[in-house]
Design an enzyme around this catalytic site. Structure first.
Site, PDB file in Angstrom:
ATOM      1  N   ASP A 140       2.739  13.150  -3.616  1.00  0.00           N
ATOM      2  CA  ASP A 140       1.302  13.013  -3.352  1.00  0.00           C
ATOM      3  C   ASP A 140       1.242  12.041  -2.168  1.00  0.00           C
ATOM      4  OD1 ASP A 140      -1.446  13.333  -3.822  1.00  0.00           O
ATOM      5  OD2 ASP A 140      -1.513  11.486  -4.982  1.00  0.00           O
ATOM      6  N   GLY A 192      -1.215   5.561  -9.959  1.00  0.00           N
ATOM      7  CA  GLY A 192      -0.772   6.217 -11.183  1.00  0.00           C
ATOM      8  C   GLY A 192      -1.673   7.335 -11.699  1.00  0.00           C
ATOM      9  N   GLY A 193      -2.633   7.761 -10.881  1.00  0.00           N
ATOM     10  CA  GLY A 193      -3.537   8.834 -11.319  1.00  0.00           C
ATOM     11  C   GLY A 193      -2.771  10.059 -11.779  1.00  0.00           C
ATOM     12  N   LYS A 194      -1.745  10.429 -11.003  1.00  0.00           N
ATOM     13  CA  LYS A 194      -0.997  11.640 -11.380  1.00  0.00           C
ATOM     14  C   LYS A 194       0.137  11.289 -12.331  1.00  0.00           C
ATOM     15  CE  LYS A 194      -3.179  13.044  -7.538  1.00  0.00           C
ATOM     16  NZ  LYS A 194      -3.648  12.206  -6.449  1.00  0.00           N
ATOM     17  N   CYS A 212      -4.892  14.444   0.362  1.00  0.00           N
ATOM     18  CA  CYS A 212      -6.355  14.508   0.233  1.00  0.00           C
ATOM     19  C   CYS A 212      -6.937  14.516   1.646  1.00  0.00           C
ATOM     20  CB  CYS A 212      -6.885  13.364  -0.619  1.00  0.00           C
ATOM     21  SG  CYS A 212      -6.420  11.738  -0.036  1.00  0.00           S
ATOM     22  N   ASP A 261       6.680   3.740  -5.868  1.00  0.00           N
ATOM     23  CA  ASP A 261       5.781   3.527  -4.730  1.00  0.00           C
ATOM     24  C   ASP A 261       6.382   2.427  -3.876  1.00  0.00           C
ATOM     25  OD1 ASP A 261       2.672   4.475  -4.180  1.00  0.00           O
ATOM     26  OD2 ASP A 261       3.236   2.632  -3.155  1.00  0.00           O
ATOM     27  N   ARG A 309       0.901  -2.258  -5.153  1.00  0.00           N
ATOM     28  CA  ARG A 309       0.409  -1.009  -5.739  1.00  0.00           C
ATOM     29  C   ARG A 309       1.308  -0.561  -6.894  1.00  0.00           C
ATOM     30  NH1 ARG A 309      -3.491   1.980  -3.005  1.00  0.00           N
ATOM     31  NH2 ARG A 309      -2.557   3.968  -3.595  1.00  0.00           N
TER      32      ARG A 309
HETATM   33  C1  LIG Z   1      -2.143   9.154  -1.910  1.00  0.00           C
HETATM   34  S1  LIG Z   1      -1.468   7.672  -2.426  1.00  0.00           S
HETATM   35  C2  LIG Z   1      -0.827   8.098  -3.995  1.00  0.00           C
HETATM   36  C3  LIG Z   1      -1.826   8.207  -5.096  1.00  0.00           C
HETATM   37  C4  LIG Z   1      -1.179   8.421  -6.439  1.00  0.00           C
HETATM   38  N1  LIG Z   1      -0.314   9.575  -6.459  1.00  0.00           N
HETATM   39  C5  LIG Z   1      -2.196   8.543  -7.553  1.00  0.00           C
HETATM   40  O1  LIG Z   1      -2.460   9.657  -7.993  1.00  0.00           O
HETATM   41  O2  LIG Z   1      -2.697   7.512  -8.021  1.00  0.00           O
HETATM   42  C6  LIG Z   1      -0.020   7.523  -1.481  1.00  0.00           C
HETATM   43  C7  LIG Z   1       0.889   6.387  -1.897  1.00  0.00           C
HETATM   44  O3  LIG Z   1       2.068   6.499  -1.115  1.00  0.00           O
HETATM   45  C8  LIG Z   1       2.605   5.208  -0.937  1.00  0.00           C
HETATM   46  N2  LIG Z   1       3.568   5.297   0.179  1.00  0.00           N
HETATM   47  C9  LIG Z   1       3.359   5.177   1.494  1.00  0.00           C
HETATM   48  N3  LIG Z   1       4.503   5.376   2.178  1.00  0.00           N
HETATM   49  C10 LIG Z   1       5.461   5.637   1.250  1.00  0.00           C
HETATM   50  C11 LIG Z   1       6.848   5.911   1.323  1.00  0.00           C
HETATM   51  N4  LIG Z   1       7.491   5.988   2.479  1.00  0.00           N
HETATM   52  N5  LIG Z   1       7.511   6.110   0.164  1.00  0.00           N
HETATM   53  C12 LIG Z   1       6.876   6.039  -1.021  1.00  0.00           C
HETATM   54  N6  LIG Z   1       5.569   5.780  -1.153  1.00  0.00           N
HETATM   55  C13 LIG Z   1       4.868   5.590  -0.021  1.00  0.00           C
HETATM   56  C14 LIG Z   1       1.391   4.339  -0.709  1.00  0.00           C
HETATM   57  O4  LIG Z   1       1.671   2.989  -1.034  1.00  0.00           O
HETATM   58  C15 LIG Z   1       0.359   4.976  -1.631  1.00  0.00           C
HETATM   59  O5  LIG Z   1       0.296   4.285  -2.846  1.00  0.00           O
END
Ligand SMILES: C[S@@+](CC[C@H](N)C(=O)[O-])C[C@H]1O[C@@H](n2cnc3c(N)ncnc32)[C@H](O)[C@@H]1O
Length: 491
Positions: free
Chosen positions: A179, A114-116, A232, A134, A139
């Site tokens: 993201d 949830g950072g963004k 990232c 998500d 998560r």
């Molecule tokens: C880089 S992290 C996101 C960080 C988040 N945006 C933040 O700012 O806190 C990527 C996220 O994508 C999720 N994820 C992975 N595959 C996915 C999919 N096919 N659809 C949706 N979310 C997915 C992961 O569980 C993970 O929490």
């Protein structure tokens, strides 16, 4: 730090003569950042009230700060009041650039923890809709907690594959953030454990996932809407190459140049995207690209005008902001709920008659809109303006949870306390953050009262720290029963 040789070789090819400077940045400690909650405070006000001396602003944001390493801001009552989110400074950029306006329909497709989303939601200021999704259930639970801690009311928190969301929504959103899950190369300095996962699953594994998620995002973007892609990682195969693929695959998309700021650089082959490198800025590695879905042929001219205004980008770099008032008005009109008979009318009436809900509501600043109220499994929600009951999604939350209806009693939720201002409820106990009862309250302990503090009639009391709500307590017979949500207690 033991960086894999293959990764170093790739970086040498990518950076050329910058390689040594980049490598030496790994000898420095990563930067710690916090981003204040713009619905609760402003950067100016924060500078006055911040309990953490030595905080410096993050140059590319209007609400991010670095804090010294030795501080523990998650162990301060203001954290429990949702005043800020701890966030790596580069990670503050995507929401700053996507910059939704109140009234927008926003989707954060890979949102946990949830950072963004907390920043996107705060920017909506309660108007419009934020769908935060998500795929991971655990998560997504953390995501829900962070959004509720921030006091964001107009949310839907979902855990669905993007394809399922696209089937439900069609071209619905004004702004979408992807993201994406990525190989995390930009975060090795901050989180060396990521190196092991990179060795197991590298850039080649992530690129197809990123393309699939983006393809679904395009299906949900309205013509004229903006899509921001961020990772990232440094690998071109997950960054520029994904964007070039996307542009080739979806000709209705165009890249919107993001103005660069001090230390930010463009794409490796001059593409109009942004790269952040730890040897150039005070933050970790990041990649960002902003795209817009073109309007239909007849309104192409209008679309060009909109993108020229650069409204979404201007704020990120402190340039002049120029969003057309007319557009805003149109959005407002678009989101106005169509008056319809609320299918929960009967339940609402029963709750009003049988429980003490009305007594509690009378103490709130304003009554809650009955046309947006929903009661399911005794939980009472205030749905976002544009919520459509026909969406078939795996929800963790639909709107603001107002509370639970338990027979004769109505118990207001932790979420509604966080979404309030101290002045939104007429019975409050306002403690100073120096008062040791604050932490005792957050630990779930009973609060001892001084004679002069007792000024309430029997019922709910909103406990605040320095005028920022923390949660509920219930007053009866001279004592205050702690009703702080057990799952959020100070450990
Ligand atoms: C880089 S992290 C996101 C960080 C988040 N945006 C933040 O700012 O806190 C990527 C996220 O994508 C999720 N994820 C992975 N595959 C996915 C999919 N096919 N659809 C949706 N979310 C997915 C992961 O569980 C993970 O929490």
């Amino acid at each position: 730090m033991n960086l894999p040789q293959h990764f170093l070789d790739e970086m040498k090819t990518l950076l050329g003569e910058d390689y040594e400077a980049w490598l030496s940045s790994y000898e420095q400690t990563p930067h710690q950042g916090l981003r204040i909650n713009r619905t609760k405070t402003t950067a100016e006000h924060w500078s006055e009230i911040s309990p953490f001396g030595g905080c410096e602003p993050v140059a590319w944001t209007d609400n991010g700060f670095y804090y010294p390493d030795e501080l523990r801001p998650a162990r301060h009552p203001y954290y429990f009041a949702g005043l800020y989110y701890l966030q790596e400074p580069s990670a503050m950029t995507p929401a700053q650039i996507l910059a939704p306006e109140p009234g927008d329909r926003v989707l954060d497709l890979c949102a946990a923890p949830g950072g963004k989303s907390t920043e996107l939601g705060a920017r909506l200021a309660g108007e419009g809709l934020l769908v935060s999704n998500d795929i991971s259930n655990s998560r997504a639970k953390a995501l829900l907690k962070n959004l509720e801690l921030f006091g964001i009311p107009n949310i839907c928190v979902v855990r669905d594959p993007p394809e399922r969301l696209a089937e439900n929504f069609g071209e619905f959103f004004d702004r979408i953030l992807v993201d994406a899950p990525c190989s995390g190369e930009g975060m090795f300095r901050k989180d060396p454990d990521l190196i092991r996962s990179w060795e197991e699953r590298g850039p080649e594994d992530y690129a197809p996932i990123q393309k699939e998620i983006l393809s679904q995002a395009v299906r949900m973007l309205k013509p004229g809407g903006f899509l921001l892609y961020s990772t990232c990682t440094f690998a071109q195969i997950e960054d520029e190459e994904v964007i070039l693929w996307l542009l080739a695959e979806f000709p209705e998309l165009e890249l919107v140049p993001i103005p660069l700021w001090d230390g930010a650089v463009g794409g490796m082959d001059g593409e109009a995207v942004v790269r952040l490198f730890p040897h150039k800025i005070r933050g970790e590695g990041h990649f960002l690209a902003l795209l817009q879905k073109k309007h239909e042929q007849e309104s192409k001219a209008e679309s060009a005008e909109e993108s020229e205004s650069g409204a979404v980008l201007a704020e990120a770099v402190g340039a002049e902001k120029a969003v057309a008032d007319q557009q805003k008005q149109n959005r407002k009109k678009k989101n106005k709920a169509i008056p319809r008979k609320n299918p929960y009318e009967k339940e609402i009436k029963s709750m009003e008659k049988e429980s003490d809900f009305l007594e509690w509501e009378k103490q709130c600043a304003e009554p809650f809109d009955r046309s947006r109220m929903m009661i399911k499994n005794n939980c009472v929600y205030l749905l976002p303006e544009t919520f459509d009951p026909s969406w078939n999604l795996r929800y963790l939350r639909t709107g603001l949870l107002l509370g639970e209806w338990k027979g004769k009693r109505f118990e207001p939720s932790q979420a509604v306390a966080m979404a309030m201002k101290a002045s939104d409820f007429c019975q409050t106990l306002n403690l100073s953050c120096e008062d040791d009862r604050v932490i005792r309250y957050l630990k779930g302990e009973t609060i001892a009262l001084e004679e002069n503090e007792i000024k309430w009639k029997k019922g709910w009391v909103l406990v605040c720290v320095d005028d920022y709500p923390l949660g509920w307590a219930k007053y009866a017979g001279g004592s205050l029963k702690n009703k702080y949500y057990p799952g959020w207690r100070w450990q």
